[in-house]
Design a protein around this motif. Sequence first.
Motif, PDB file in Angstrom:
ATOM      1  N   ALA A  32       0.836  -1.202   0.000  1.00 49.01           N
ATOM      2  CA  ALA A  32       0.000   0.000   0.000  1.00 49.01           C
ATOM      3  C   ALA A  32       0.874   1.257   0.000  1.00 49.01           C
ATOM      4  O   ALA A  32       0.626   2.202  -0.763  1.00 49.01           O
ATOM      5  N   ARG A  33       1.899   1.275   0.830  1.00 45.42           N
ATOM      6  CA  ARG A  33       2.801   2.439   0.886  1.00 45.42           C
ATOM      7  C   ARG A  33       3.561   2.619  -0.424  1.00 45.42           C
ATOM      8  O   ARG A  33       3.746   3.745  -0.891  1.00 45.42           O
ATOM      9  N   ASP A  34       4.009   1.522  -1.009  1.00 52.48           N
ATOM     10  CA  ASP A  34       4.710   1.601  -2.290  1.00 52.48           C
ATOM     11  C   ASP A  34       3.794   2.168  -3.383  1.00 52.48           C
ATOM     12  O   ASP A  34       4.205   3.005  -4.184  1.00 52.48           O
ATOM     13  N   ALA A  35       2.561   1.705  -3.403  1.00 56.79           N
ATOM     14  CA  ALA A  35       1.605   2.186  -4.407  1.00 56.79           C
ATOM     15  C   ALA A  35       1.342   3.679  -4.232  1.00 56.79           C
ATOM     16  O   ALA A  35       1.328   4.433  -5.206  1.00 56.79           O
ATOM     17  N   ALA A  36       1.163   4.118  -2.992  1.00 60.64           N
ATOM     18  CA  ALA A  36       0.921   5.538  -2.728  1.00 60.64           C
ATOM     19  C   ALA A  36       2.126   6.377  -3.156  1.00 60.64           C
ATOM     20  O   ALA A  36       1.974   7.431  -3.786  1.00 60.64           O
ATOM     21  N   ALA A  37       3.313   5.907  -2.837  1.00 62.00           N
ATOM     22  CA  ALA A  37       4.535   6.644  -3.211  1.00 62.00           C
ATOM     23  C   ALA A  37       4.676   6.742  -4.725  1.00 62.00           C
ATOM     24  O   ALA A  37       5.049   7.796  -5.259  1.00 62.00           O
ATOM     25  N   ARG A  38       4.379   5.660  -5.424  1.00 58.38           N
ATOM     26  CA  ARG A  38       4.470   5.680  -6.894  1.00 58.38           C
ATOM     27  C   ARG A  38       3.438   6.627  -7.498  1.00 58.38           C
ATOM     28  O   ARG A  38       3.729   7.351  -8.451  1.00 58.38           O
ATOM     29  N   CYS A  39       2.241   6.652  -6.932  1.00 59.25           N
ATOM     30  CA  CYS A  39       1.199   7.545  -7.447  1.00 59.25           C
ATOM     31  C   CYS A  39       1.549   9.005  -7.193  1.00 59.25           C
ATOM     32  O   CYS A  39       1.237   9.869  -8.020  1.00 59.25           O
ATOM     33  N   GLU A  40       2.193   9.289  -6.079  1.00 61.39           N
ATOM     34  CA  GLU A  40       2.551  10.672  -5.759  1.00 61.39           C
ATOM     35  C   GLU A  40       3.561  11.262  -6.744  1.00 61.39           C
ATOM     36  O   GLU A  40       3.705  12.481  -6.824  1.00 61.39           O
ATOM     37  N   THR A  41       4.242  10.439  -7.511  1.00 58.05           N
ATOM     38  CA  THR A  41       5.198  10.949  -8.493  1.00 58.05           C
ATOM     39  C   THR A  41       4.512  11.416  -9.783  1.00 58.05           C
ATOM     40  O   THR A  41       5.144  12.049 -10.609  1.00 58.05           O
ATOM     41  N   ILE A  42       3.237  11.114  -9.925  1.00 57.94           N
ATOM     42  CA  ILE A  42       2.481  11.516 -11.115  1.00 57.94           C
ATOM     43  C   ILE A  42       2.019  12.966 -10.917  1.00 57.94           C
ATOM     44  O   ILE A  42       1.363  13.279  -9.916  1.00 57.94           O
TER      45      ILE A  42
ATOM     46  N   THR B  36      -9.919   4.783  -5.151  1.00 63.88           N
ATOM     47  CA  THR B  36      -9.699   3.963  -3.967  1.00 63.88           C
ATOM     48  C   THR B  36      -9.315   2.564  -4.404  1.00 63.88           C
ATOM     49  O   THR B  36      -9.971   1.965  -5.266  1.00 63.88           O
ATOM     50  N   ALA B  37      -8.236   2.061  -3.807  1.00 58.43           N
ATOM     51  CA  ALA B  37      -7.758   0.709  -4.126  1.00 58.43           C
ATOM     52  C   ALA B  37      -7.398   0.006  -2.826  1.00 58.43           C
ATOM     53  O   ALA B  37      -7.046   0.651  -1.826  1.00 58.43           O
ATOM     54  N   VAL B  38      -7.488  -1.317  -2.829  1.00 58.91           N
ATOM     55  CA  VAL B  38      -7.180  -2.102  -1.629  1.00 58.91           C
ATOM     56  C   VAL B  38      -6.162  -3.175  -1.950  1.00 58.91           C
ATOM     57  O   VAL B  38      -6.036  -3.619  -3.089  1.00 58.91           O
TER      58      VAL B  38
ATOM     59  N   VAL C 154      -5.630   2.453  -0.213  1.00 56.02           N
ATOM     60  CA  VAL C 154      -4.934   3.614  -0.756  1.00 56.02           C
ATOM     61  C   VAL C 154      -5.981   4.510  -1.420  1.00 56.02           C
ATOM     62  O   VAL C 154      -6.766   4.042  -2.242  1.00 56.02           O
ATOM     63  N   GLU C 155      -6.000   5.780  -1.024  1.00 56.80           N
ATOM     64  CA  GLU C 155      -6.868   6.765  -1.652  1.00 56.80           C
ATOM     65  C   GLU C 155      -5.988   7.764  -2.390  1.00 56.80           C
ATOM     66  O   GLU C 155      -5.079   8.351  -1.797  1.00 56.80           O
TER      67      GLU C 155
ATOM     68  N   LEU D 220      -2.640  -3.925  -6.430  1.00 59.63           N
ATOM     69  CA  LEU D 220      -3.794  -3.458  -5.683  1.00 59.63           C
ATOM     70  C   LEU D 220      -5.041  -3.617  -6.542  1.00 59.63           C
ATOM     71  O   LEU D 220      -4.966  -3.588  -7.770  1.00 59.63           O
ATOM     72  N   ALA D 221      -6.175  -3.783  -5.899  1.00 61.16           N
ATOM     73  CA  ALA D 221      -7.452  -3.903  -6.605  1.00 61.16           C
ATOM     74  C   ALA D 221      -8.172  -2.560  -6.522  1.00 61.16           C
ATOM     75  O   ALA D 221      -8.390  -2.029  -5.428  1.00 61.16           O
ATOM     76  N   ILE D 222      -8.515  -2.008  -7.660  1.00 60.41           N
ATOM     77  CA  ILE D 222      -9.242  -0.737  -7.693  1.00 60.41           C
ATOM     78  C   ILE D 222     -10.693  -1.030  -7.357  1.00 60.41           C
ATOM     79  O   ILE D 222     -11.344  -1.829  -8.027  1.00 60.41           O
TER      80      ILE D 222
END
Length: 81
Positions: free
Chosen positions: A11-21, A78-80, A41-42, A63-65
């Motif tokens: 979850a943290r990795d996904a959030a960090a990757r999204c924040e780079t967009i 939102t993804a889990v 992850v929101e 993650l599943a959207i």
Amino acid sequence: MTYTVLARKRARDAAARCETIPIVTAADVLEPTAERSRWTVEVIVAAAVAPTAVLSELVATDLAICDVSPQGSATVVTAVV
């Protein structure tokens, strides 16, 4: 390593990757609670629709959207785990 630790890391990795967009204004990791049993992850996107780049990053980290909701001029994805 337990499943919970791995799920939190994903979850943290996904959030960090999204924040780079560039179009992403925020990406938050929410821990499991009584209302939601999984790491969540929101991602807040400054657009009327969620761009493919955001959805691809979430899927790439397994993650599943589960929801894509427009809210005013932004969209919340939102993804889990």
